[in-house]
Structures are given as C-alpha cells and as structure tokens.
Design an enzyme around this catalytic site. Structure first.
Site, PDB file in Angstrom:
ATOM      1  N   TYR A  28       0.803  -1.236   0.000  1.00  0.00           N
ATOM      2  CA  TYR A  28       0.000   0.000   0.000  1.00  0.00           C
ATOM      3  C   TYR A  28       0.829   1.275   0.000  1.00  0.00           C
ATOM      4  CZ  TYR A  28      -4.255  -2.632   0.408  1.00  0.00           C
ATOM      5  OH  TYR A  28      -5.304  -3.467   0.137  1.00  0.00           O
TER       6      TYR A  28
ATOM      7  N   ASP B 193     -12.424  -9.115   3.910  1.00  0.00           N
ATOM      8  CA  ASP B 193     -13.599  -9.313   3.047  1.00  0.00           C
ATOM      9  C   ASP B 193     -14.063 -10.759   3.128  1.00  0.00           C
ATOM     10  OD1 ASP B 193     -13.482  -6.639   2.090  1.00  0.00           O
ATOM     11  OD2 ASP B 193     -14.158  -7.288   0.098  1.00  0.00           O
TER      12      ASP B 193
ATOM     13  N   LYS C 179       3.298 -15.030   4.174  1.00  0.00           N
ATOM     14  CA  LYS C 179       3.730 -15.858   3.043  1.00  0.00           C
ATOM     15  C   LYS C 179       5.253 -15.962   3.105  1.00  0.00           C
ATOM     16  CE  LYS C 179       2.673 -17.972  -0.890  1.00  0.00           C
ATOM     17  NZ  LYS C 179       1.694 -19.069  -1.063  1.00  0.00           N
TER      18      LYS C 179
ATOM     19  N   ASP D 171      -6.527  -6.928   4.009  1.00  0.00           N
ATOM     20  CA  ASP D 171      -7.577  -6.437   3.114  1.00  0.00           C
ATOM     21  C   ASP D 171      -8.396  -7.608   2.597  1.00  0.00           C
ATOM     22  OD1 ASP D 171      -8.924  -4.583   1.385  1.00  0.00           O
ATOM     23  OD2 ASP D 171      -7.645  -5.249  -0.258  1.00  0.00           O
TER      24      ASP D 171
ATOM     25  N   ASP E 180      -2.440 -18.653   1.964  1.00  0.00           N
ATOM     26  CA  ASP E 180      -3.333 -19.501   1.158  1.00  0.00           C
ATOM     27  C   ASP E 180      -4.003 -20.554   2.036  1.00  0.00           C
ATOM     28  OD1 ASP E 180      -0.698 -20.321   1.422  1.00  0.00           O
ATOM     29  OD2 ASP E 180      -0.608 -21.396  -0.474  1.00  0.00           O
TER      30      ASP E 180
END
Ligand code: ATP
Length: 334
Positions: free
Chosen positions: A126, A234, A173, A230, A206
């Site tokens: 970001y 959701d 990750k 983010d 993942d």
C-alpha cells in the site's frame, strides 16, 4: 452531567449519506451526550471544495480525535491516491481492526464465528511505489519494517490479553517472501514469547483462506500485513453474512476513525437499499471505545431482535426492507 463528546462525522459518497443518516437517527434515539461535527471527504469533498481531503476535515479529526466515517469514493483514472489510504497515513492510523462475529438471526453456513483481524495499515504494497521497468514490465514495492510490524503485532496481543482471547494467529507468506514476510513472522514470534498465556500460531495466507472457509470457528485474534488483511477481512465478512455487516476501526493511541469495511457501493447508491448495519456496528465499536458500552449493547440487542423476531431485513440479507424501514424497526426495539 457527562461532558459532551464531539465526533467528526463524514457522510461519504455513494450509499454513505443514506446509511449515515440512519445511524445518526439510532444514536440520537439513545440521547447520549454526543454532538456531530459534519465534514466532507472524497468525491463529495472534491465537488464542494476542490479538495479530496479538505484541510477543515483533517483539522476537525485532529481536534476531536474521533470520527465516524462512511465509505468515500476516490475518482479513478485521474491519478488520485485512495482517500481512505491517505487519511490513514495522514494520522498514522497503523491499526485496522475488524471484528467478524456471527450475528444471531442471519443465516450463514457457519454459526460460531468470532474472530478479529488486526491488519497493518501503513505499509506493505500500500505504499504505492510502483515503477515501470519498460513498457511491458512493472514492479511494485512491498515494504515491511520492524517498527510498523512490531506495533500492530503488539496491539493484537494486548487486545487478546485484555479481552481474555486465547489465541493469536499470524498470517503471512514467509515461505516465498522469505525476507519481508520473514521479518514479520520473526517479530511475531518475538512478541508472542512475551505472552506465554496466549497460544500463538502462524499460517501461510493460502492455507489461512482455506482454513477460514472450512473451520472459521478455530480463529480468534488474527494479525497480518496490509494486503492479506484487506483480502481476509472481506473473506471474513462473507463468513458472517456479507459486507453489509462488517464494522471496523482505523486507529492509533490518540485517534480513532470508525468505519464499515465495505465501499461506497455505487451500484445501489441513492436507492434506499443499503444495509446500514456495518456502519451501525462501527458506531457501536465507537460507543464502546467512548465508555458507552451499555448503549452499544442496547443497539446490538435491538439489531438481533429485528433479525431474529421479524422478517425485516435489507436486500443483501434476502429481505425487501429499505434502509429506512430496517432502521425504523430497529429504533422501535431499542
Ligand atoms: P471498494 O473498492 O471501496 O471496496 P467496491 O465497489 O469494490 O468498493 P463495495 O462498495 O464494498 O466494493 O461493494 C461491493 C458489493 O457489496 C457491491 O455489490 C455492493 O452493492 C455490496 N455492498 C457493499 N456494502 C453494502 C451495504 N452496506 N449494503 C448492501 N450491499 C452492500
């Protein structure tokens, strides 16, 4: 006799003004010593003042230290940086905190979701540092720093300790991004060691997505860099019934801006169809923060009563009620 608290109120764009009006009605029905200082931000601000982020809005937040903000639109394709991102950076609101809890009366695939995401809010992809190598090659910088990682991870553990939460899960990750996410994970382990009473686990992003969809009940407090936060927030809204429900706050130690996770939903704007619940639950978080936990509970109980005892719900939850009719039903149950 309590002192009146002034709150910067940002109506936002798209469905923003509609849901804000309804949330204000609910808050006014409770007759708390709160007053609103109305300010603009985003598309509306650009049209009215020529600035996406008017100085008056920044000053108001700086003065009041607290804001309730509806979603704001950043015009696309004109080179503007997201107003939401800019606002978070302007005040260094490093923690984006999003609780996802199953709501009684909202039928979903899961019943016992009660997780809270701590999303780092100031860096990662970001920072917006993209560069063109040649016509067909673009790079984007993912920045992870110790200070930013440390304070968000610390905030997650502090929250867990203060709220009798049992587990903190770090999402990363680090198997691929060995240095950047590797640093985040290393700091997570350092801080976890200071909280021996809290279980600390980590998951690759993942796998975390799969686990959240298969067994969301296993998650408690979660902490992660900006982009994963983010996406997973959701996802978590989908677990509890959709974006119309998920509240949030962007904050640091001094300033807190309460806002729904969803955007300005231009597809349903101006039609009295939006679900005001996410912004209302953000307002409840704000009431808790201000020490009006009882008022927040009253709103929550009225909300659950509408959802459990009546068919009144907005279209996103399978109903036919308008934004206003839904709020009428809720206010009647306060
Ligand atoms: P952003 O980039 O700001 O997240 P977006 O357009 O990608 O914006 P949203 O504005 O959150 O995402 O909208 C995503 C979908 O969810 C849209 O179909 C929208 O109508 C729906 N939605 C979002 N918020 C609500 C709400 N409060 N009530 C009903 N539907 C909503």
């Amino acid at each position: 006799s309590a002192m009146t608290q002034t709150i910067t109120l940002i109506e936002g764009d798209g469905i923003g003004p509609e849901i804000t009006a309804q949330v204000v009605r609910v808050l006014q029905a409770l007759q708390l010593p709160l007053t609103f200082d109305r300010q603009t931000l985003g598309q509306t601000a650009l049209e009215q003042t020529g600035s996406l982020i008017p100085e008056a809005t920044l000053q108001s937040i700086r003065k009041n230290h607290i804001a309730l903000k509806a979603p704001c639109t950043t015009p696309v394709g004109q080179g503007f940086r997201s107003v939401n991102v800019q606002l978070r950076l302007a005040f260094d609101l490093y923690a984006n905190i999003r609780p996802a809890r199953s709501l009684e009366g909202v039928k979903t695939r899961y019943e016992n979701v009660d997780l809270i995401i701590f999303r780092e809010n100031t860096e990662d992809l970001y920072i917006g540092e993209e560069r063109k190598i040649d016509e067909d090659t673009i790079e984007a910088i993912k920045r992870i720093t110790r200070p930013a990682s440390q304070r968000i991870i610390q905030a997650a553990f502090e929250y867990a300790a203060a709220h009798q939460r049992k587990k903190v899960t770090c999402v990363h990750k680090a198997n691929i991004l060995k240095q950047s996410d590797g640093l985040f994970l290393r700091i997570f382990r350092e801080i976890a060691a200071q909280y021996p009473q809290i279980e600390a686990t980590d998951l690759i992003v993942d796998n975390a997505c799969m686990q959240m969809v298969m067994h969301p009940e296993q998650f408690d407090v979660m902490v992660m860099p900006n982009l994963y936060g983010d996406i997973l927030s959701d996802l978590s809204s989908g677990l509890i019934g959709g974006l119309g429900l998920l509240p949030g706050v962007n904050r640091n130690e001094e300033i807190a801006i309460f806002e729904a996770v969803h955007g300005s939903a231009p597809d349903i704007a101006g039609k009295n169809l939006a679900n005001p619940t996410a912004l209302l639950q953000s307002a409840c978080m704000m009431l808790d923060y201000l020490g009006y936990g009882d008022a927040a509970q009253r709103i929550h109980k009225a909300l659950v009563s509408v959802l459990c005892d009546t068919p009144v719900r907005t279209r996103d939850l399978g109903g036919t009620a308008t934004t206003t009719a839904f709020t009428d039903a809720l206010i009647a149950r306060l």
